[in-house]
Motif scaffolding. Structure first.
Motif, PDB file in Angstrom:
ATOM      1  N   GLY A  90       0.818  -1.205   0.000  1.00 55.81           N
ATOM      2  CA  GLY A  90       0.000   0.000   0.000  1.00 55.81           C
ATOM      3  C   GLY A  90       0.850   1.252   0.000  1.00 55.81           C
ATOM      4  N   SER A  91       0.572   2.165   0.916  1.00 49.45           N
ATOM      5  CA  SER A  91       1.303   3.424   1.007  1.00 49.45           C
ATOM      6  C   SER A  91       2.710   3.259   1.559  1.00 49.45           C
ATOM      7  N   PHE A  92       3.031   2.065   2.046  1.00 46.74           N
ATOM      8  CA  PHE A  92       4.341   1.829   2.649  1.00 46.74           C
ATOM      9  C   PHE A  92       5.099   0.725   1.909  1.00 46.74           C
ATOM     10  N   SER A  93       5.017   0.747   0.588  1.00 42.51           N
ATOM     11  CA  SER A  93       5.682  -0.263  -0.234  1.00 42.51           C
ATOM     12  C   SER A  93       7.190  -0.153  -0.113  1.00 42.51           C
ATOM     13  N   LYS A  94       7.847  -1.263  -0.380  1.00 47.05           N
ATOM     14  CA  LYS A  94       9.299  -1.343  -0.259  1.00 47.05           C
ATOM     15  C   LYS A  94       9.870  -2.022  -1.496  1.00 47.05           C
ATOM     16  N   ASN A 132      12.743   1.674   1.552  1.00 48.63           N
ATOM     17  CA  ASN A 132      11.372   2.194   1.547  1.00 48.63           C
ATOM     18  C   ASN A 132      11.111   2.981   0.265  1.00 48.63           C
ATOM     19  N   TYR A 141       8.865   5.126   0.109  1.00 43.96           N
ATOM     20  CA  TYR A 141       8.171   6.289   0.622  1.00 43.96           C
ATOM     21  C   TYR A 141       9.165   7.067   1.482  1.00 43.96           C
ATOM     22  N   ASP A 171       9.797   9.240   4.884  1.00 44.65           N
ATOM     23  CA  ASP A 171       9.207   9.499   6.190  1.00 44.65           C
ATOM     24  C   ASP A 171       9.615  10.861   6.754  1.00 44.65           C
TER      25      ASP A 171
END
Length: 140
Positions: A19-23, A45, A47, A49
């Motif tokens: 989802g919004s925290f794909s790696k 990551n 994304y 942070d």
């Protein structure tokens, strides 16, 4: 029942959808390692942070370049099957883990947000072409 498959195999990275925290993880070949202990993949990551780091966004940029590498590999495997398909924006390996798309680097740079936004737009356009191809030619 067989699951649909694109047949695309990534050689350098694995995408880990969350989802919004794909790696994205580096691929490790444990068969060719000289040591008896298994190597672990390095996970980055996809994304940001916004936490402070002495090295800026190095991990995030590595993840972006890995993701672009996956898109390039997917495009190459599609071209093998259909010579008429070509991405509208060319992806080039600039060396040392850095990739460009449409002549622009994919790495995040706080001083040049417009170029980064344009490179991501190129990325999404190529991805859209790949999704369109996959929806018509997926092995059902």
């Amino acid at each position: 029942q067989r699951r649909p498959s694109s047949g695309i195999i990534f050689t350098k990275f694995n995408v880990v959808p969350m989802g919004s925290f794909s790696k994205i993880a580096t691929k490790v070949d444990n068969n060719n390692s000289g040591s008896s202990s298994a190597l672990s993949p390095i996970i980055y990551n996809l994304y940001s942070d916004d936490s402070f780091s002495f090295f800026g966004k190095r991990s995030f940029n590595t993840a972006l370049n890995g993701f672009l590498c996956c898109l390039a590999e997917a495009g190459e495997s599609v071209v093998v099957r259909d010579k008429t398909l070509e991405f509208p924006h060319r992806i080039v390996d600039a060396g040392r883990g850095q990739f460009t798309i449409g002549g622009l680097p994919i790495s995040y740079n706080t001083t040049d947000g417009e170029k980064w936004t344009l490179s991501l737009r190129h990325f999404l356009t190529n991805l859209k072409w790949l999704v369109a191809y996959a929806t018509r030619h997926v092995d059902r």
